[in-house]
Design a protein around this motif. Sequence first.
Motif, PDB file in Angstrom:
ATOM      1  N   VAL A 122       0.832  -1.204   0.000  1.00 17.45           N
ATOM      2  CA  VAL A 122       0.000   0.000   0.000  1.00 17.45           C
ATOM      3  C   VAL A 122       0.863   1.248   0.000  1.00 17.45           C
ATOM      4  CG1 VAL A 122      -1.665   1.344   1.339  1.00 17.45           C
ATOM      5  CG2 VAL A 122      -1.961  -1.134   1.116  1.00 17.45           C
ATOM      6  N   LYS A 123       1.932   1.222   0.787  1.00 16.46           N
ATOM      7  CA  LYS A 123       2.824   2.391   0.871  1.00 16.46           C
ATOM      8  C   LYS A 123       3.516   2.688  -0.454  1.00 16.46           C
ATOM      9  CE  LYS A 123       6.783  -0.238   2.677  1.00 16.46           C
ATOM     10  NZ  LYS A 123       6.108  -1.553   2.572  1.00 16.46           N
ATOM     11  N   ASP A 124       3.571   1.675  -1.343  1.00 19.42           N
ATOM     12  CA  ASP A 124       4.175   1.864  -2.669  1.00 19.42           C
ATOM     13  C   ASP A 124       3.145   2.220  -3.736  1.00 19.42           C
ATOM     14  OD1 ASP A 124       6.738   1.192  -1.707  1.00 19.42           O
ATOM     15  OD2 ASP A 124       6.260  -0.942  -1.851  1.00 19.42           O
ATOM     16  N   GLY A 125       1.909   2.467  -3.302  1.00 24.00           N
ATOM     17  CA  GLY A 125       0.868   2.870  -4.242  1.00 24.00           C
ATOM     18  C   GLY A 125       0.084   1.726  -4.840  1.00 24.00           C
ATOM     19  N   VAL A 126       0.220   0.496  -4.290  1.00 21.88           N
ATOM     20  CA  VAL A 126      -0.530  -0.657  -4.777  1.00 21.88           C
ATOM     21  C   VAL A 126      -1.500  -1.082  -3.673  1.00 21.88           C
ATOM     22  CG1 VAL A 126      -0.406  -2.985  -5.719  1.00 21.88           C
ATOM     23  CG2 VAL A 126       1.474  -1.385  -6.123  1.00 21.88           C
ATOM     24  N   PRO A 127      -2.766  -0.649  -3.757  1.00 24.38           N
ATOM     25  CA  PRO A 127      -3.710  -0.919  -2.665  1.00 24.38           C
ATOM     26  C   PRO A 127      -4.060  -2.387  -2.481  1.00 24.38           C
ATOM     27  CG  PRO A 127      -4.848   0.070  -4.533  1.00 24.38           C
ATOM     28  CD  PRO A 127      -3.390   0.154  -4.818  1.00 24.38           C
ATOM     29  N   ASN A 128      -3.996  -3.157  -3.574  1.00 21.59           N
ATOM     30  CA  ASN A 128      -4.352  -4.582  -3.478  1.00 21.59           C
ATOM     31  C   ASN A 128      -3.462  -5.387  -4.423  1.00 21.59           C
ATOM     32  OD1 ASN A 128      -5.740  -7.166  -4.035  1.00 21.59           O
ATOM     33  ND2 ASN A 128      -7.398  -6.327  -2.798  1.00 21.59           N
ATOM     34  N   MET A 129      -2.506  -6.111  -3.858  1.00 19.60           N
ATOM     35  CA  MET A 129      -1.553  -6.855  -4.682  1.00 19.60           C
ATOM     36  C   MET A 129      -2.222  -7.977  -5.468  1.00 19.60           C
ATOM     37  SD  MET A 129       1.605  -5.940  -4.919  1.00 19.60           S
ATOM     38  CE  MET A 129       2.449  -7.459  -5.345  1.00 19.60           C
ATOM     39  N   GLN A 130      -3.283  -8.571  -4.914  1.00 22.86           N
ATOM     40  CA  GLN A 130      -3.976  -9.646  -5.628  1.00 22.86           C
ATOM     41  C   GLN A 130      -4.618  -9.115  -6.901  1.00 22.86           C
ATOM     42  OE1 GLN A 130      -3.918 -12.834  -5.167  1.00 22.86           O
ATOM     43  NE2 GLN A 130      -5.481 -13.452  -6.647  1.00 22.86           N
ATOM     44  N   ASP A 131      -5.267  -7.952  -6.815  1.00 18.95           N
ATOM     45  CA  ASP A 131      -5.873  -7.347  -8.006  1.00 18.95           C
ATOM     46  C   ASP A 131      -4.810  -6.977  -9.032  1.00 18.95           C
ATOM     47  OD1 ASP A 131      -8.360  -7.615  -6.868  1.00 18.95           O
ATOM     48  OD2 ASP A 131      -8.471  -5.543  -6.149  1.00 18.95           O
ATOM     49  N   ALA A 132      -3.673  -6.452  -8.535  1.00 23.71           N
ATOM     50  CA  ALA A 132      -2.586  -6.077  -9.444  1.00 23.71           C
ATOM     51  C   ALA A 132      -2.021  -7.312 -10.145  1.00 23.71           C
ATOM     52  CB  ALA A 132      -1.480  -5.360  -8.667  1.00 23.71           C
ATOM     53  N   PHE A 133      -1.825  -8.381  -9.374  1.00 22.07           N
ATOM     54  CA  PHE A 133      -1.312  -9.639  -9.929  1.00 22.07           C
ATOM     55  C   PHE A 133      -2.266 -10.187 -10.978  1.00 22.07           C
ATOM     56  CE2 PHE A 133      -0.543 -14.196 -10.021  1.00 22.07           C
ATOM     57  CZ  PHE A 133       0.848 -14.278  -9.963  1.00 22.07           C
ATOM     58  N   ASN A 134      -3.568 -10.156 -10.658  1.00 24.24           N
ATOM     59  CA  ASN A 134      -4.582 -10.645 -11.602  1.00 24.24           C
ATOM     60  C   ASN A 134      -4.577  -9.835 -12.890  1.00 24.24           C
ATOM     61  OD1 ASN A 134      -5.217 -12.319  -9.514  1.00 24.24           O
ATOM     62  ND2 ASN A 134      -7.251 -11.475  -9.123  1.00 24.24           N
ATOM     63  N   SER A 135      -4.425  -8.515 -12.757  1.00 20.81           N
ATOM     64  CA  SER A 135      -4.459  -7.643 -13.931  1.00 20.81           C
ATOM     65  C   SER A 135      -3.285  -7.883 -14.858  1.00 20.81           C
ATOM     66  CB  SER A 135      -4.466  -6.167 -13.488  1.00 20.81           C
ATOM     67  OG  SER A 135      -5.627  -5.867 -12.749  1.00 20.81           O
ATOM     68  N   VAL A 136      -2.114  -8.161 -14.271  1.00 18.39           N
ATOM     69  CA  VAL A 136      -0.909  -8.353 -15.078  1.00 18.39           C
ATOM     70  C   VAL A 136      -0.904  -9.719 -15.751  1.00 18.39           C
ATOM     71  CG1 VAL A 136       1.608  -8.585 -14.995  1.00 18.39           C
ATOM     72  CG2 VAL A 136       0.478  -6.746 -13.727  1.00 18.39           C
ATOM     73  N   PHE A 137      -1.234 -10.770 -14.982  1.00 17.36           N
ATOM     74  CA  PHE A 137      -1.102 -12.127 -15.505  1.00 17.36           C
ATOM     75  C   PHE A 137      -2.409 -12.733 -16.007  1.00 17.36           C
ATOM     76  CE2 PHE A 137       2.595 -11.766 -12.695  1.00 17.36           C
ATOM     77  CZ  PHE A 137       3.599 -12.185 -13.560  1.00 17.36           C
ATOM     78  N   GLY A 138      -3.530 -12.110 -15.731  1.00 17.57           N
ATOM     79  CA  GLY A 138      -4.813 -12.706 -16.096  1.00 17.57           C
ATOM     80  C   GLY A 138      -5.364 -12.224 -17.419  1.00 17.57           C
ATOM     81  N   GLN A 139      -4.635 -12.437 -18.498  1.00 19.49           N
ATOM     82  CA  GLN A 139      -5.124 -12.057 -19.823  1.00 19.49           C
ATOM     83  C   GLN A 139      -6.378 -12.854 -20.164  1.00 19.49           C
ATOM     84  OE1 GLN A 139      -2.250 -11.634 -23.032  1.00 19.49           O
ATOM     85  NE2 GLN A 139      -0.579 -11.955 -21.595  1.00 19.49           N
ATOM     86  N   GLY A 140      -7.258 -12.230 -20.939  1.00 19.37           N
ATOM     87  CA  GLY A 140      -8.474 -12.904 -21.369  1.00 19.37           C
ATOM     88  C   GLY A 140      -8.171 -14.123 -22.226  1.00 19.37           C
ATOM     89  N   MET A 141      -9.031 -15.149 -22.130  1.00 18.94           N
ATOM     90  CA  MET A 141      -8.785 -16.392 -22.855  1.00 18.94           C
ATOM     91  C   MET A 141      -8.762 -16.167 -24.363  1.00 18.94           C
ATOM     92  SD  MET A 141      -7.991 -19.484 -22.580  1.00 18.94           S
ATOM     93  CE  MET A 141      -8.225 -19.676 -20.806  1.00 18.94           C
ATOM     94  N   ARG A 142      -9.629 -15.292 -24.881  1.00 14.23           N
ATOM     95  CA  ARG A 142      -9.648 -15.035 -26.327  1.00 14.23           C
ATOM     96  C   ARG A 142      -8.350 -14.378 -26.787  1.00 14.23           C
ATOM     97  NH1 ARG A 142     -15.089 -12.292 -28.499  1.00 14.23           N
ATOM     98  NH2 ARG A 142     -13.763 -12.276 -30.358  1.00 14.23           N
TER      99      ARG A 142
END
Length: 258
Positions: A122-142
């Motif tokens: 949070v102190k580094d500006g990332v409020p939720n690491m799980q959401d950030a991780f999902n956004s980076v690695f969770g590309q859509g299946m299509r």
Amino acid sequence: MIHAILKDKPTKLFVFFSAFFVANALIAESIGTKLFSLEKLLGLPPANFTMFGHSGLTFTLTCGVLLWPLEFVMTDIINEYYGPKAVRRISLTAVALISYAFLMYFLAIGMPPADFWITGSVKDGVPNMQDAFNSVFGQGMRIIIGSLVAFFVSQLVDVYVFHKIKQRTGEKYVWLRATGSTIVSQLVDSYIVLFIAFLGKYPWQQLLAIGVMNYIYKFLMALILTPVIYFVEARIEKYVGHDAAKSMKLAAMGKEGS
């Protein structure tokens, strides 16, 4: 057995090319979720082109395109010295390993996160690491399917065009077969991924326009990287020797012993 393989320079080159090819493809796929502005990178104003009824088009590209041109350079080099069967085998290996990587990404996303890890940045500006991780690695299946299909089909097209040109020109005009095959295969690559990933979500006219913008960049990169082919071929010939390099090229064209 292993000592004989390690002493054989063409074999060592093939292992290196294969490893680099697969690693480069996987990295390109992994960083492809980030978009960047080519105009901002070069310090230029937005292009603002109008095509197919869509205005304000700029060179907004995925970071993956920074590496994909190298992939097609590698394809041409492997094609030149090891032939189309080698390219197809390496391409299939790359697709299999990229698929495996994305499966592991999705499994990692599904793992229950530790509470302290979620809020640990949070102190580094990332409020939720799980959401950030999902956004980076969770590309859509299509997007994943479109990218993998585009990659494999464009590799086959590159191999086909490369050998058709080489059959007509022989050992001359390296620039023509390398650049020509890349230009054709990159066009195929651009539109397959767009239409599989986004058709139905965006109008087809918009996808055509975006494809043109992407292809302009890829076309220019194919021209810019052409000298790299000559540089690498010179290094290969110096490494394995002139006679061995010539023999490798003949074998790649199915003319060994002729």
